[in-house]
Design a protein around this motif. Structure first.
Motif, PDB file in Angstrom:
ATOM      1  N   THR A  24       6.767 -10.158   7.566  1.00  0.00           N
ATOM      2  CA  THR A  24       6.461 -10.832   6.303  1.00  0.00           C
ATOM      3  C   THR A  24       7.760 -11.161   5.589  1.00  0.00           C
ATOM      4  OG1 THR A  24       4.390  -9.588   6.173  1.00  0.00           O
ATOM      5  CG2 THR A  24       5.126 -10.681   4.166  1.00  0.00           C
ATOM      6  N   THR A  25       8.322 -12.315   5.930  1.00  0.00           N
ATOM      7  CA  THR A  25       9.594 -12.755   5.367  1.00  0.00           C
ATOM      8  C   THR A  25       9.416 -14.083   4.639  1.00  0.00           C
ATOM      9  OG1 THR A  25      10.214 -14.013   7.342  1.00  0.00           O
ATOM     10  CG2 THR A  25      10.825 -11.666   7.282  1.00  0.00           C
ATOM     11  N   ARG A  26      10.361 -14.398   3.806  1.00  0.00           N
ATOM     12  CA  ARG A  26      10.309 -15.677   3.090  1.00  0.00           C
ATOM     13  C   ARG A  26      10.316 -16.843   4.070  1.00  0.00           C
ATOM     14  NH1 ARG A  26      13.204 -17.127  -2.542  1.00  0.00           N
ATOM     15  NH2 ARG A  26      12.518 -19.296  -2.682  1.00  0.00           N
ATOM     16  N   ASP A  66       3.659  -4.913  -0.136  1.00  0.00           N
ATOM     17  CA  ASP A  66       4.776  -4.840  -1.077  1.00  0.00           C
ATOM     18  C   ASP A  66       5.659  -6.075  -0.985  1.00  0.00           C
ATOM     19  OD1 ASP A  66       5.633  -4.117   1.456  1.00  0.00           O
ATOM     20  OD2 ASP A  66       7.182  -2.739   0.709  1.00  0.00           O
ATOM     21  N   ARG A  67       5.906  -6.545   0.239  1.00  0.00           N
ATOM     22  CA  ARG A  67       6.721  -7.761   0.398  1.00  0.00           C
ATOM     23  C   ARG A  67       5.973  -9.003  -0.087  1.00  0.00           C
ATOM     24  NH1 ARG A  67      10.691  -7.834   5.653  1.00  0.00           N
ATOM     25  NH2 ARG A  67      11.923  -5.999   5.061  1.00  0.00           N
ATOM     26  N   LEU A  68       4.688  -9.055   0.158  1.00  0.00           N
ATOM     27  CA  LEU A  68       3.901 -10.191  -0.321  1.00  0.00           C
ATOM     28  C   LEU A  68       3.937 -10.288  -1.844  1.00  0.00           C
ATOM     29  CD1 LEU A  68       0.797  -9.917   2.038  1.00  0.00           C
ATOM     30  CD2 LEU A  68       2.439 -11.800   1.988  1.00  0.00           C
ATOM     31  N   ARG A  80       6.292  -9.224  -3.783  1.00  0.00           N
ATOM     32  CA  ARG A  80       7.637  -9.630  -4.205  1.00  0.00           C
ATOM     33  C   ARG A  80       7.898 -11.112  -3.926  1.00  0.00           C
ATOM     34  NH1 ARG A  80       9.529  -4.742  -1.795  1.00  0.00           N
ATOM     35  NH2 ARG A  80      10.546  -5.928  -0.141  1.00  0.00           N
ATOM     36  N   LEU A  81       7.327 -11.624  -2.832  1.00  0.00           N
ATOM     37  CA  LEU A  81       7.595 -13.008  -2.440  1.00  0.00           C
ATOM     38  C   LEU A  81       6.661 -14.013  -3.105  1.00  0.00           C
ATOM     39  CD1 LEU A  81       8.198 -12.425   1.372  1.00  0.00           C
ATOM     40  CD2 LEU A  81       9.909 -13.148  -0.303  1.00  0.00           C
ATOM     41  N   ARG A 114       5.049  -5.481   7.855  1.00  0.00           N
ATOM     42  CA  ARG A 114       6.090  -5.580   6.836  1.00  0.00           C
ATOM     43  C   ARG A 114       7.297  -6.359   7.345  1.00  0.00           C
ATOM     44  NH1 ARG A 114      10.627  -3.010   4.885  1.00  0.00           N
ATOM     45  NH2 ARG A 114      10.764  -2.913   2.587  1.00  0.00           N
ATOM     46  N   ALA A 135       2.237  -4.893   4.644  1.00  0.00           N
ATOM     47  CA  ALA A 135       2.939  -6.105   4.232  1.00  0.00           C
ATOM     48  C   ALA A 135       2.771  -6.390   2.742  1.00  0.00           C
ATOM     49  CB  ALA A 135       2.429  -7.301   5.037  1.00  0.00           C
TER      50      ALA A 135
END
Length: 295
Positions: A244-246, A283-285, A287-288, A241, A281
């Motif tokens: 997993t950043t922009r 939930d972030r994926l 959202r991104l 998580r 990861a």
């Protein structure tokens, strides 16, 4: 069908000229997994609205009893499978089962091997046109010394397979129908690998690169799946998580702006997929994805 009949049927090829242009050509997405597909909601979002342009096949552990929601693109897509052991040649056998099942559908023209930890880096249209527009298949082929390369060669393979033909590459391929047909129908080299590539030979890293080298197959010598091996060891870097950043996803999409060859010209899109992303990861994926991958 039994495996022998499946491979026999899949080895047949059409004899009526070129593929009809008015029929949708499809990309076959082949998922090799031990059990669940924790990132399936991301893939559901990726495939949404593109029905008729893709096929999905999943090879899972035959003892896995998990269920898939009926509204998922993975529902009913598990093929009859066999037990696969990491590092053993059974991995290649499972890959051939996936290819054989996909080859039964003549609309499938490109074949992409993925794992349960892979993600798409672009939207479906971009990936589809990239694969369909390529004049070559994508297989990484390396001639490496040492324990990761030539030391894995078994002299018992000679004279059918010589040491100077032994190659290594990424397991994750993206190939066209002609090469997929060659992979599942070739018995000469497959049987040699099956007999002599055991223990820590890691046949999934050597069979296809060695086969295309022996057969002088014209390929784009790279994979479209990005993996971070910079830390060494038997397993790649994993994205949880926090990783997993922009910024990281944008960097993966642009390959650090290094560029690569595609149909004889230089372009900046070099990877279409990436791994290894952990379940936390997701939930972030999700959202991104609309902002970075644009789906």
């Amino acid at each position: 069908m039994e495996e022998e009949e499946l491979l026999w049927r899949a080895s047949m090829v059409p004899n009526i000229g070129d593929f009809p242009l008015k029929i949708n050509r499809k990309v076959a997405f082949l998922f090799l997994t031990q059990g669940p597909l924790p990132l399936s909601p991301l893939w559901d979002l990726f495939f949404k609205g593109h029905e008729g342009f893709y096929s999905i096949y999943v090879h899972s552990n035959p003892f896995f009893k998990g269920t898939v929601p009926s509204n998922s693109v993975f529902y009913g897509r598990v093929i009859p499978s066999k037990v696969v052991q990491w590092g053993a040649f059974t991995v290649v056998e499972a890959e051939r089962l996936l290819l054989a099942n996909a080859l039964l559908d003549f609309y499938n023209q490109r074949f992409v091997l993925l794992s349960d930890s892979c993600i798409p880096l672009f939207n479906f249209s971009t990936i589809y046109h990239y694969l369909m527009g390529s004049s070559k298949s994508f297989i990484e082929v390396l001639d490496l010394p040492g324990f990761d390369g030539r030391r894995r060669y078994n002299p018992g393979m000679s004279p059918t397979i010589q040491l100077d033909q032994w190659r290594k590459g990424s397991q994750w391929f993206q190939i066209d129908r002609r090469l997929a047909h060659e992979v599942i129908s070739n018995q000469k080299y497959f049987s040699i690998f099956q007999r002599f590539c055991n223990d820590l030979c890691f046949g999934d890293e050597h069979y296809l690169p060695t086969l295309v080298t022996i057969k002088f197959w014209k390929i784009s010598n790279r994979t479209l799946t990005w993996v971070n091996w910079s830390r060494g060891g038997a397993h790649p870097f994993t994205f949880g998580r926090m990783e997993t950043t922009r910024e990281n996803l944008e960097w993966l999409k642009n390959n650090g702006n290094k560029g690569c060859e595609y149909n004889g010209r230089r372009i900046h899109i070099c990877y279409l997929f990436a791994r290894k992303f952990m379940p936390n990861a997701l939930d972030r994926l999700l959202r991104l994805a609309p902002h970075v991958m644009q789906f």
